[in-house]
Design a protein around this motif. Structure first.
Motif, PDB file in Angstrom:
ATOM      1  N   ASP A 146     -13.288  16.131  -9.154  1.00 48.50           N
ATOM      2  CA  ASP A 146     -13.539  15.802  -7.487  1.00 48.50           C
ATOM      3  C   ASP A 146     -12.350  15.634  -7.364  1.00 48.50           C
ATOM      4  O   ASP A 146     -12.385  15.843  -5.959  1.00 48.50           O
ATOM      5  CB  ASP A 146     -14.431  13.831  -8.284  1.00 48.50           C
ATOM      6  N   GLU A 147     -11.029  15.339  -7.688  1.00 50.27           N
ATOM      7  CA  GLU A 147     -10.181  15.491  -6.740  1.00 50.27           C
ATOM      8  C   GLU A 147     -10.012  16.734  -6.189  1.00 50.27           C
ATOM      9  O   GLU A 147      -9.332  17.017  -5.185  1.00 50.27           O
ATOM     10  CB  GLU A 147      -8.986  14.457  -7.721  1.00 50.27           C
ATOM     11  N   LYS A 152     -11.998  17.372  -3.231  1.00 50.99           N
ATOM     12  CA  LYS A 152     -12.384  16.623  -1.405  1.00 50.99           C
ATOM     13  C   LYS A 152     -10.742  17.225  -1.124  1.00 50.99           C
ATOM     14  O   LYS A 152     -10.913  17.654  -0.545  1.00 50.99           O
ATOM     15  CB  LYS A 152     -11.742  15.190  -2.552  1.00 50.99           C
ATOM     16  N   THR A 211      -5.261  13.102  -7.966  1.00 53.93           N
ATOM     17  CA  THR A 211      -5.067  12.672  -6.850  1.00 53.93           C
ATOM     18  C   THR A 211      -5.752  13.641  -5.658  1.00 53.93           C
ATOM     19  O   THR A 211      -4.428  15.014  -5.429  1.00 53.93           O
ATOM     20  CB  THR A 211      -4.491  11.094  -6.510  1.00 53.93           C
ATOM     21  N   LYS A 212      -6.820  13.375  -4.768  1.00 59.48           N
ATOM     22  CA  LYS A 212      -6.368  14.283  -3.581  1.00 59.48           C
ATOM     23  C   LYS A 212      -5.312  14.068  -2.715  1.00 59.48           C
ATOM     24  O   LYS A 212      -4.699  14.978  -1.627  1.00 59.48           O
ATOM     25  CB  LYS A 212      -8.191  14.384  -3.327  1.00 59.48           C
TER      26      LYS A 212
END
Length: 255
Positions: free
Chosen positions: A108-109, A112, A149-150
């Motif tokens: 998901d990160e 994104k 993380t994004k």
């Protein structure tokens, strides 16, 4: 023959079924990797050892018998990445419940970050290590040890960042390298519009089982390279579904 069948019990059948299933799952895990060739190399040596004993080849038999004594240790060393992946897959079944959720969170990160970078037409190259150790294939990398993380991915690839050139390498759900230089594909039949990032993404996917995500700076599009093939023009949902499928994640959020 009848005596053997008479002694054959349900327990023996269960035993053979379990071993067959384990071997089958092992072959699925290493299929398409260099370990697959090594596995059959070991099987060949074992068969050749039996044949040499049958033919009375004493020197050959002695050499292969000594090798067989270290076979278990050899398997542990050669198949370390595959053993780690097998344990990870075991965790996805629910015995170690949060593993799959953690991997989905990492995906998901990545999705994104790539979506934002594509919208801003900022180039990026992210490589996810699977079974093959990438340290033998990448050069000039800067060591990083960070969660995925994004925000961190965006900070690496913004144009004025000292690490924005080259690839980010993700291993075991952590960013381990940035600014890594990857081998370029030598194929001449690829799209002429592909730049260095796309060629590097294809190159590493041809030599290893890694997954590469490319964000095009010129077109603002997202592509994924794996197993020597590349899929282009992916949106956020397509990117996530592709990564989840390639990583073998059981994503309950998509079900």
């Amino acid at each position: 023959m009848l005596e053997i069948l008479r002694d054959f019990s349900i327990i023996d059948l269960i035993d053979i079924t379990i071993i067959s299933f384990v071997i089958y799952r092992l072959l699925l895990l290493i299929k398409g990797t260099r370990a697959f060739s090594m596995f059959f190399g070991i099987v060949f040596l074992l068969i050749f050892s039996v044949i040499s004993k049958f033919l009375g080849l004493k020197a050959t038999s002695w050499m292969l018998s000594n090798f067989s004594g270290y076979l278990f240790l050899t398997i542990i060393i050669l198949f370390q990445p595959e053993i780690r992946r097998a344990l990870a897959v075991l965790g996805e079944t629910g015995i170690f419940g949060n593993f799959a959720q953690k991997r989905v969170a990492v995906v998901d990160e990545i999705v994104k970050a790539c979506t934002i970078l594509a919208n801003r037409q900022i180039g990026a190259l992210i490589v996810i290590e699977r079974n093959t150790d990438l340290t033998h294939y990448v050069q000039s990398m800067q060591k990083v040890d960070s969660v995925v993380t994004k925000e961190i991915l965006l900070s690496i690839f913004i144009p004025y960042s000292p690490l924005h050139d080259g690839a980010v390498v993700i291993k075991d759900d952590r960013i381990v390298y940035a600014s890594a230089i990857l081998p370029l594909t030598k194929r001449e039949d690829i799209d002429k519009s592909f730049g260095t990032r796309h060629r590097a993404a294809l190159g590493i996917s041809e030599e290893t089982d890694a997954i590469s995500i490319v964000v095009s700076e010129e077109r603002g599009t997202i592509a994924v390279a794996a197993n020597g093939r590349i899929s282009t023009e992916l949106d956020a949902d397509m990117l996530k579904n592709t990564l989840v499928s390639l990583l073998g994640i059981n994503d309950e959020s998509n079900s």
